[in-house]
Design an enzyme around this catalytic site. Structure first.
Site, PDB file in Angstrom:
ATOM      1  N   LYS A  73       0.851  -1.199   0.000  1.00  0.00           N
ATOM      2  CA  LYS A  73       0.000   0.000   0.000  1.00  0.00           C
ATOM      3  C   LYS A  73       0.879   1.238   0.000  1.00  0.00           C
ATOM      4  O   LYS A  73       1.929   1.265   0.656  1.00  0.00           O
ATOM      5  CB  LYS A  73      -0.905  -0.026   1.241  1.00  0.00           C
ATOM      6  CG  LYS A  73      -1.959   1.069   1.282  1.00  0.00           C
ATOM      7  CD  LYS A  73      -2.875   0.885   2.493  1.00  0.00           C
ATOM      8  CE  LYS A  73      -3.981   1.924   2.548  1.00  0.00           C
ATOM      9  NZ  LYS A  73      -4.913   1.671   3.684  1.00  0.00           N
ATOM     10  N   SER A 148      -9.728   1.495   2.555  1.00  0.00           N
ATOM     11  CA  SER A 148      -8.882   2.292   1.695  1.00  0.00           C
ATOM     12  C   SER A 148      -7.769   1.494   1.015  1.00  0.00           C
ATOM     13  O   SER A 148      -7.162   1.979   0.076  1.00  0.00           O
ATOM     14  CB  SER A 148      -8.238   3.419   2.499  1.00  0.00           C
ATOM     15  OG  SER A 148      -7.406   2.878   3.532  1.00  0.00           O
ATOM     16  N   SER A 172      -9.911  -0.675   6.898  1.00  0.00           N
ATOM     17  CA  SER A 172      -9.353  -0.546   5.548  1.00  0.00           C
ATOM     18  C   SER A 172      -8.633  -1.755   4.963  1.00  0.00           C
ATOM     19  O   SER A 172      -8.292  -1.754   3.782  1.00  0.00           O
ATOM     20  CB  SER A 172      -8.427   0.657   5.478  1.00  0.00           C
ATOM     21  OG  SER A 172      -9.199   1.794   5.239  1.00  0.00           O
TER      22      SER A 172
HETATM   23  N1  GLN Z   1     -13.353   3.613   5.599  1.00  0.00           N
HETATM   24  C1  GLN Z   1     -12.869   4.121   6.842  1.00  0.00           C
HETATM   25  C2  GLN Z   1     -12.573   5.592   6.701  1.00  0.00           C
HETATM   26  O1  GLN Z   1     -12.763   6.123   5.665  1.00  0.00           O
HETATM   27  C3  GLN Z   1     -11.653   3.344   7.269  1.00  0.00           C
HETATM   28  C4  GLN Z   1     -10.371   3.902   6.808  1.00  0.00           C
HETATM   29  C5  GLN Z   1      -9.159   3.098   7.246  1.00  0.00           C
HETATM   30  O2  GLN Z   1      -9.250   2.066   7.915  1.00  0.00           O
HETATM   31  N2  GLN Z   1      -7.999   3.609   6.886  1.00  0.00           N
HETATM   32  O3  GLN Z   1     -12.161   6.219   7.616  1.00  0.00           O
END
Ligand code: GLN
Length: 468
Positions: A73, A148, A172
């Site tokens: 990532k 994400s 995420s």
């Molecule tokens: N979808 C969640 C957010 O937008 C989780 C993001 C994450 O775990 N980095 O905050």
């Protein structure tokens, strides 16, 4: 096939390392339309593979991840590759050191394939907030892959990478694993070093591992996990997770969510959740419904805690220390403001604004403090259930992936999808998402374990996966 078997095949010569990777590179190039890789170099991959192949030929000692391909990532630093975090503000940023976990992968002879797309600074649940465009779901290119860690899940699900490293602040790793129907594991907070991983919300962030099967996660966790003197929150010991061939689901106590229909869950996800419960019962697990009073509030509280920490972590991107700098300024104040206005996307700006508001001293930080209290209630509730049961089973996401673009402006909906993911980060627990149907759009379920009970969690997950 798990990665240890593939490693064996490389070593025995059954599979030729060079031709395997020539093929991988071709597949990555053929799949360019998925918009997975942000930085990828054939030359670097082949240089690495030649190096490993020589080690093999010279009968040198080979690492535990010999020949294993890993996509990373784009918020985990890898020297020689750009680290953009999916943002314009870091579009041309090259890190000067490796994250600890990257050094550990390399020591064990893994092959880094490159850096993969993500929601900007890990803020999002769809892969659409990246400055470099949305990642596509390899199972159906009209759909979002989740986020994400969008590129992480897509690269594994499309069989471009055997393993991917992602980050999980509020789901995420598990959310995109569920949308791309692969496996996503988030360890106990403190199990994996975050040195060299760009922070989003530090009290929640953890690095996670994605793969196409549970077993492959073990050797990766053993290689990258454990104490790191560069990260004060890491556990004191090394990690040594073993497969327990005697592990059985018989008699294992699992709590499920009562009144699950009240959570606005997609029918297919709900059905697959029920199927998982039946399956576990058939294998002898003891399943009981538990009434969770506070989980419904988890995403609202998450918004407060996460945004507050985001607003403080993001302050380092100011146009002076590193990354993008505006050309349009007459004063230092304008330099900061214009750099950040031009460099950050809408979602990141929204969260900085919200977090600044939650932390405002004019209001005595009232919302942030209330958020901390409710976070504590949710953590205690989950931990209490875990003191009476071995594991908790929930759906991973409440919905299936939507069409790319369809929900892009609906930030709240994306939060709601992570209702069951967020409590895990609040309490720093380990969890793993498993699809009911590998590589088919379907519901995934999440097993949540006790703190530092990752070994049993992974053994449970392997057993469950085998029974599917
Ligand atoms: N979808 C969640 C957010 O937008 C989780 C993001 C994450 O775990 N980095 O905050």
């Amino acid at each position: 096939m798990d990665i240890l078997s593939i490693r064996e095949d490389f070593i025995s010569g059954k599979v030729d390392l060079i031709s395997f990777y020539t093929d991988v590179i071709k597949r990555i190039e053929d799949k360019k339309d998925l918009n997975i890789f942000l930085d990828f170099s054939k030359e670097k991959i082949m240089e690495r593979v030649e190096f490993l192949n020589n080690k093999l030929k010279n009968k040198e000692k080979l690492g535990s991840l010999f020949g294993v391909s890993v996509s990373v990532k784009d918020n985990i630093l890898v020297k020689g590759y750009k680290n953009t975090c999916g943002s314009k503000i870091l579009e041309n940023y090259y890190p000067i050191f490796n994250a600890t976990i990257i050094d550990r992968l390399l020591e064990e002879d893994a092959v880094i394939l490159g850096k993969v797309n993500m929601d900007e600074f890990a803020m999002g649940g769809s892969g659409e907030t990246s400055y470099f465009g949305a990642t596509k779901n390899p199972l159906d290119e009209s759909l979002i892959p989740g986020g994400s860690s969008s590129g992480s899940a897509s690269s594994v699900s499309a069989d471009l990478a055997m393993i991917s490293l992602g980050s999980d602040t509020g789901g995420s790793v598990r959310n995109p694993a569920s949308f791309c129907a692969c496996v996503g594991y988030k360890p106990t907070y403190g199990m994996i070093s975050r040195y060299g991983v760009v922070s989003m919300a530090s009290s929640l962030d953890q690095v996670g591992i994605l793969s196409n099967d549970v077993k492959s996660i073990l050797p990766v966790l053993n290689a990258i996990g454990g104490f790191d003197k560069m990260d004060v929150v890491t556990m004191r010991d090394a990690v040594d997770i073993k497969e327990d061939s005697d592990f059985s689901l018989k008699g294992i106590k699992i709590a499920t969510v009562s009144n699950i229909e009240s959570y606005e869950i997609d029918d297919i996800v709900l059905n697959d959740y029920k199927k998982a419960i039946e399956n576990l019962k058939n294998q002898g697990a003891i399943i009981e419904e538990v009434d969770f009073k506070y989980i419904k509030h988890s995403t609202n509280v998450y918004n407060v805690i996460m945004s507050s920490e985001v607003s403080s972590n993001m302050s380092r991107f100011d146009g002076i220390r590193y990354g993008y700098r505006t050309e349009n300024y007459d004063s230092t104040r304008e330099l900061f403001t214009n750099t950040r206005s031009e460099g950050f996307g809408e979602e990141v700006q929204r969260r900085i604004a919200m977090g600044t508001f939650y932390l405002a001293s004019s209001n005595n930080q009232a919302l942030y403090k209330k958020g901390l209290e409710v976070r504590d209630l949710i953590s205690k509730e989950v931990n209490k259930v875990l003191s009476e049961y071995d594991f908790i089973l929930t759906p991973t996401t409440t919905c299936l992936p939507s069409k790319i673009g369809a929900e892009k402006d609906n930030a709240l909906k994306s939060y709601a999808g992570d209702t069951f993911n967020v409590p895990v980060n609040f309490a720093g627990l380990p969890a793993i998402s498993i699809p009911l149907n590998l590589k088919k759009i379907c519901g995934s379920v999440q097993f949540i374990g006790k703190r530092f009970d990752d070994e049993r969690l992974l053994n449970l997950a392997m057993n469950f996966e085998r029974g599917l």
